[in-house]
Write a protein that holds these residues in place. Structure first.
Motif, PDB file in Angstrom:
ATOM      1  N   LYS A   1     -17.919  24.237  -9.600  1.00  0.00           N
ATOM      2  CA  LYS A   1     -17.250  25.534  -9.533  1.00  0.00           C
ATOM      3  C   LYS A   1     -17.986  26.571 -10.367  1.00  0.00           C
ATOM      4  N   LYS A   2     -18.637  26.115 -11.456  1.00  0.00           N
ATOM      5  CA  LYS A   2     -19.356  27.039 -12.340  1.00  0.00           C
ATOM      6  C   LYS A   2     -20.502  26.301 -12.997  1.00  0.00           C
ATOM      7  N   ALA A   3     -21.674  26.907 -12.981  1.00  0.00           N
ATOM      8  CA  ALA A   3     -22.837  26.399 -13.718  1.00  0.00           C
ATOM      9  C   ALA A   3     -23.610  27.623 -14.193  1.00  0.00           C
ATOM     10  N   GLN A   4     -23.246  28.081 -15.362  1.00  0.00           N
ATOM     11  CA  GLN A   4     -23.780  29.341 -15.880  1.00  0.00           C
ATOM     12  C   GLN A   4     -24.662  29.069 -17.093  1.00  0.00           C
ATOM     13  N   ILE A   5     -25.848  29.667 -17.085  1.00  0.00           N
ATOM     14  CA  ILE A   5     -26.787  29.516 -18.199  1.00  0.00           C
ATOM     15  C   ILE A   5     -26.760  30.786 -19.038  1.00  0.00           C
ATOM     16  N   THR A   6     -26.571  30.632 -20.309  1.00  0.00           N
ATOM     17  CA  THR A   6     -26.556  31.771 -21.232  1.00  0.00           C
ATOM     18  C   THR A   6     -27.568  31.529 -22.348  1.00  0.00           C
ATOM     19  N   GLY A   7     -28.044  32.625 -22.927  1.00  0.00           N
ATOM     20  CA  GLY A   7     -28.970  32.513 -24.053  1.00  0.00           C
ATOM     21  C   GLY A   7     -30.403  32.309 -23.646  1.00  0.00           C
ATOM     22  N   VAL A   8     -30.702  32.335 -22.343  1.00  0.00           N
ATOM     23  CA  VAL A   8     -32.069  32.183 -21.843  1.00  0.00           C
ATOM     24  C   VAL A   8     -32.331  33.309 -20.854  1.00  0.00           C
ATOM     25  N   GLU A   9     -33.447  34.005 -21.031  1.00  0.00           N
ATOM     26  CA  GLU A   9     -33.834  35.057 -20.098  1.00  0.00           C
ATOM     27  C   GLU A   9     -35.247  34.780 -19.625  1.00  0.00           C
ATOM     28  N   ASP A  10     -35.394  34.524 -18.332  1.00  0.00           N
ATOM     29  CA  ASP A  10     -36.720  34.212 -17.816  1.00  0.00           C
ATOM     30  C   ASP A  10     -37.447  35.485 -17.378  1.00  0.00           C
ATOM     31  N   VAL A  11     -38.685  35.308 -16.975  1.00  0.00           N
ATOM     32  CA  VAL A  11     -39.518  36.442 -16.594  1.00  0.00           C
ATOM     33  C   VAL A  11     -38.958  37.150 -15.368  1.00  0.00           C
TER      34      VAL A  11
ATOM     35  N   GLU B   1     -13.971  22.975 -18.569  1.00  0.00           N
ATOM     36  CA  GLU B   1     -15.331  23.503 -18.647  1.00  0.00           C
ATOM     37  C   GLU B   1     -16.095  22.846 -19.799  1.00  0.00           C
ATOM     38  N   ALA B   2     -17.299  22.407 -19.516  1.00  0.00           N
ATOM     39  CA  ALA B   2     -18.172  21.805 -20.529  1.00  0.00           C
ATOM     40  C   ALA B   2     -19.192  22.839 -20.997  1.00  0.00           C
ATOM     41  N   VAL B   3     -19.467  22.843 -22.285  1.00  0.00           N
ATOM     42  CA  VAL B   3     -20.496  23.716 -22.849  1.00  0.00           C
ATOM     43  C   VAL B   3     -21.517  22.820 -23.535  1.00  0.00           C
ATOM     44  N   VAL B   4     -22.740  22.820 -23.007  1.00  0.00           N
ATOM     45  CA  VAL B   4     -23.774  21.899 -23.479  1.00  0.00           C
ATOM     46  C   VAL B   4     -25.034  22.682 -23.818  1.00  0.00           C
TER      47      VAL B   4
ATOM     48  N   GLN C   1     -35.748  21.082 -28.817  1.00  0.00           N
ATOM     49  CA  GLN C   1     -36.570  22.159 -28.271  1.00  0.00           C
ATOM     50  C   GLN C   1     -35.845  22.829 -27.117  1.00  0.00           C
ATOM     51  N   GLY C   2     -36.212  24.072 -26.880  1.00  0.00           N
ATOM     52  CA  GLY C   2     -35.519  24.842 -25.858  1.00  0.00           C
ATOM     53  C   GLY C   2     -34.356  25.602 -26.468  1.00  0.00           C
ATOM     54  N   SER C   3     -33.793  26.501 -25.689  1.00  0.00           N
ATOM     55  CA  SER C   3     -32.667  27.306 -26.150  1.00  0.00           C
ATOM     56  C   SER C   3     -31.716  27.543 -24.993  1.00  0.00           C
ATOM     57  N   GLY C   4     -30.566  28.089 -25.314  1.00  0.00           N
ATOM     58  CA  GLY C   4     -29.602  28.425 -24.288  1.00  0.00           C
ATOM     59  C   GLY C   4     -28.509  27.375 -24.139  1.00  0.00           C
ATOM     60  N   MET C   5     -27.476  27.770 -23.389  1.00  0.00           N
ATOM     61  CA  MET C   5     -26.323  26.906 -23.162  1.00  0.00           C
ATOM     62  C   MET C   5     -26.029  26.814 -21.667  1.00  0.00           C
ATOM     63  N   LEU C   6     -25.504  25.675 -21.251  1.00  0.00           N
ATOM     64  CA  LEU C   6     -25.016  25.495 -19.886  1.00  0.00           C
ATOM     65  C   LEU C   6     -23.495  25.411 -19.939  1.00  0.00           C
ATOM     66  N   ARG C   7     -22.831  26.317 -19.218  1.00  0.00           N
ATOM     67  CA  ARG C   7     -21.378  26.253 -19.069  1.00  0.00           C
ATOM     68  C   ARG C   7     -21.096  25.669 -17.688  1.00  0.00           C
ATOM     69  N   LEU C   8     -20.497  24.497 -17.679  1.00  0.00           N
ATOM     70  CA  LEU C   8     -20.373  23.720 -16.446  1.00  0.00           C
ATOM     71  C   LEU C   8     -18.913  23.357 -16.182  1.00  0.00           C
ATOM     72  N   LYS C   9     -18.453  23.682 -14.984  1.00  0.00           N
ATOM     73  CA  LYS C   9     -17.111  23.280 -14.564  1.00  0.00           C
ATOM     74  C   LYS C   9     -17.224  22.592 -13.210  1.00  0.00           C
ATOM     75  N   MET C  10     -16.797  21.334 -13.165  1.00  0.00           N
ATOM     76  CA  MET C  10     -16.924  20.545 -11.940  1.00  0.00           C
ATOM     77  C   MET C  10     -15.556  20.024 -11.508  1.00  0.00           C
TER      78      MET C  10
ATOM     79  N   ALA D   1     -23.536  25.416  -7.455  1.00  0.00           N
ATOM     80  CA  ALA D   1     -22.442  26.352  -7.720  1.00  0.00           C
ATOM     81  C   ALA D   1     -22.597  27.628  -6.906  1.00  0.00           C
ATOM     82  N   SER D   2     -23.824  28.129  -6.791  1.00  0.00           N
ATOM     83  CA  SER D   2     -24.046  29.405  -6.103  1.00  0.00           C
ATOM     84  C   SER D   2     -23.926  29.276  -4.590  1.00  0.00           C
ATOM     85  N   THR D   3     -24.194  28.092  -4.034  1.00  0.00           N
ATOM     86  CA  THR D   3     -24.151  27.903  -2.575  1.00  0.00           C
ATOM     87  C   THR D   3     -22.911  27.129  -2.119  1.00  0.00           C
TER      88      THR D   3
END
Length: 605
Positions: A253-263, A185-188, A124-133, A232-234
């Protein structure tokens, strides 16, 4: 239904060869053919795990499944050979429906002396997390004159009947001899990591890689997807701890969410005026080499900002998979039409005629196709078999027992009871009435659910009615269906033969008049007589929603998922399969060519 398959194995046979250490297993997942004209389809390939005979693969595989449509998965295990051909370590075929119906949604099979486990959960759920640590000044656990080879794992929290556990769902590659590692970079998928809930806790664990497979813990921390995005942002460093003591810092260094658009983002996009000129991007500068140790600077003290809570996400409606994963059992009752309109069963061409060459008649085909699917969700596979429309002692019986016992075991037991009834001295008569059958099934369904509730369990009943013609009193039958619609029951009616079934479709369309639950489904056998998969799919397609509708109407949530350890799972014997899988020389994402497949030709349709 969107599902996820995960696998692991234990005590596999070592095929590396004398003097070549321990095998490096990986697995290939293939959806095998279940009908004529279908071809196998490779779903994917796991990562390679070095030097182990009990691999715990972390890669999961998405599967689409529909109740009533058979789906089988072949899992083939190989020892990776860098210079030469990969060696087979065994294979097994699993039925997706059987895994779902098994306690804990897990099945196990023998595999060349070892054991292969397959587990399925709801996706359940959608979208991807692109994570670079990256890590900063990690504590060395390798020993004197050596440096650790760190890698990280991501684990999702699993709330099961056995309590809270952590399931590993991603493992990075290790960085050799480095206490300030920068990982790839991890894509989960968010569905795999957190069920799409970005506030759900996740566990990040750091290990020192060991070729023996006995990796050494270097520390861990608990966070969430939102926590990683915020870090990542702070530019906030996260403290790594082991047994309560700090063992280094982790940067995101990067934590980007794609494929999900919130209100919030939708509202922000709506406020942007189309007349606003687009900003002109400056020419990009060449990026400087990243040094995690140099990048780490203690955060400056700033005045805290007021916390603004986000609106809580609406609770997700439970699904059929949720109830089945919690151990809800499906009970099946079968009712068969023995009225005279079926014709003399001794004459070829009549509906109850038994073919001498072993070919199934239409009643038997329907029983085999539908009960076979439902039996996977019934633990004991014991089914009441009833008849209606025949005379015993000069009296027309609209409900009588078929077979020597109140319940028959398995699909073959149902067919045996059906056949044996013709040897009991009955006279095929009429009219076609199955209100008594429906009332009896409803009472049994209510009793089963009450008993299950007393034991902390759940039960739901499906009544399969096989008939050759329309009921004699449609209004009375519709009223009966409305009367029992409050029971944990679905009624599936299969029309056999060429009669006018228009009134039966009326029952399907109007059984829930007055706000009552829709519990009836009618399917005409002849429309699917040449395709057992189409028959079972059409017949059972409404049952998942009917089951969820019943429990939700009673305010009964799914039980927590059943969690079983490996030693509690019954191991089934291995079976030979040949998928002729050919591998190229590429990596994990290489194309895999498959020929062959599995198709059950035991039934003569």
């Amino acid at each position: 239904m969107k599902l996820e398959l995960s696998i692991h194995a234990s005590k596999l046979k070592n095929v590396a060869g004398i003097g070549k250490g321990t095998s490096d297993p990986f697995a290939v997942i293939t959806e095998v053919a279940t009908a004529n004209g279908q071809t196998p389809k490779v779903i994917g390939k796991t990562e390679v795990i070095k030097n182990t005979l009990s691999p715990q693969w972390v890669k999961t595989f998405p599967i689409d499944y529909e109740l009533g449509t058979p789906k089988k998965i072949a899992i083939s295990i190989f020892d990776e050979v860098r210079k030469g051909s990969n060696k087979s370590m065994g294979s097994a075929v699993f039925d997706v429906g059987e895994i779902l119906g098994a306690r804990g949604n897990v099945k196990a099979k023998q595999c060349k002396g070892g054991t292969l486990f397959a587990h399925i959960r709801k996706s359940q759920g959608s979208g991807m997390l692109r994570l670079k640590m990256y890590g900063v000044k990690l504590k060395n656990v390798e020993g004197f004159m050596k440096k650790s080879d760190p890698f990280f794992e991501l684990s999702r929290r699993a709330d099961s009947a056995g309590g809270l556990t952590w399931d590993n769902i991603y493992r990075s590659k290790d960085v050799r001899d480095n206490l300030n590692p920068v990982w790839e970079e991890a894509v989960v998928e968010l569905s795999t990591l957190c069920d799409g809930d970005q506030d759900k806790p996740i566990l990040v664990s750091i290990y020192d890689f060991e070729s023996s497979g006995k990796h050494v813990p270097m520390g861990q921390f608990e966070t969430s997807v939102k926590g990683l995005v915020n870090a990542a942002s702070t530019n906030t460093m996260i403290t790594l701890k082991k047994k309560g003591k700090e063992t280094g810092k982790i940067g995101v260094k990067k934590a980007q969410i794609t494929g999900v658009e919130d209100v919030t983002s939708q509202m922000a996009n709506a406020k942007v005026s189309s007349s606003t000129p687009a900003p002109v991007a400056a020419a990009p500068a060449a990026p400087a080499a990243f040094n995690p140790a140099a990048a780490y600077q203690p955060a400056a003290v700033v005045a805290p900002a007021a916390f603004v809570p986000s609106a809580p996400a609406p609770p997700q409606k439970p699904t059929f998979i949720d109830y089945v994963s919690g151990g809800c059992e499906l009970n099946v009752c079968v009712a068969i039409d023995y009225t005279g309109s079926n014709g003399d069963p001794r004459r070829p061409g009549t509906l109850h005629y038994f073919h001498r060459d072993g070919q199934l008649n239409d009643y038997e085909k329907a029983i085999h196709s539908i009960v076979h699917i439902l039996s996977k969700y019934d633990t004991d596979c014991n089914f009441p078999v009833w008849g209606f429309g025949a005379k015993y002692g000069g009296i027309v019986r609209h409900l009588f027992q078929c077979g020597p016992t109140p319940e028959m075991h398995g699909v073959q037991g149902v067919i045996d009871a059906y056949r044996q009834t013709f040897q009991t001295g009955l006279i095929m008569s009429g009219p076609t009435v199955f209100t008594e059958v429906i009332q009896t099934a409803a009472a049994k369904a209510a009793s089963s659910q009450e008993q299950a509730q007393r034991q902390g369990k759940q039960a739901y009943t499906i009544l399969l009615i096989l008939t050759d013609g329309a009921v004699s009193d449609v209004n009375a039958t519709a009223a009966c269906l409305n009367q029992v619609s409050d029971a944990p029951l679905s009624v599936v009616i299969v029309g056999v033969g060429n009669a006018d079934f228009s009134s039966m479709r009326f029952l399907d369309d109007n059984s829930h008049i007055g706000g009552k639950r829709d519990i009836a489904q009618f399917v005409q056998f002849n429309q699917h007589s040449s395709n057992s998969i189409a028959l079972s799919s059409e017949t059972l397609q409404e049952i998942p929603d009917q089951l969820v509708g019943y429990f939700q109407s009673k305010g009964i949530p799914p039980l927590p998922p059943v969690n079983r350890s490996d030693h509690e799972v019954m191991v089934e014997p291995e079976e030979e399969i040949d998928l002729n899988i050919n591998f190229g020389s590429g990596g994990e994402d290489e194309e895999i060519v498959v020929s062959g497949g599995v198709f059950d030709k035991s039934m003569k349709w």
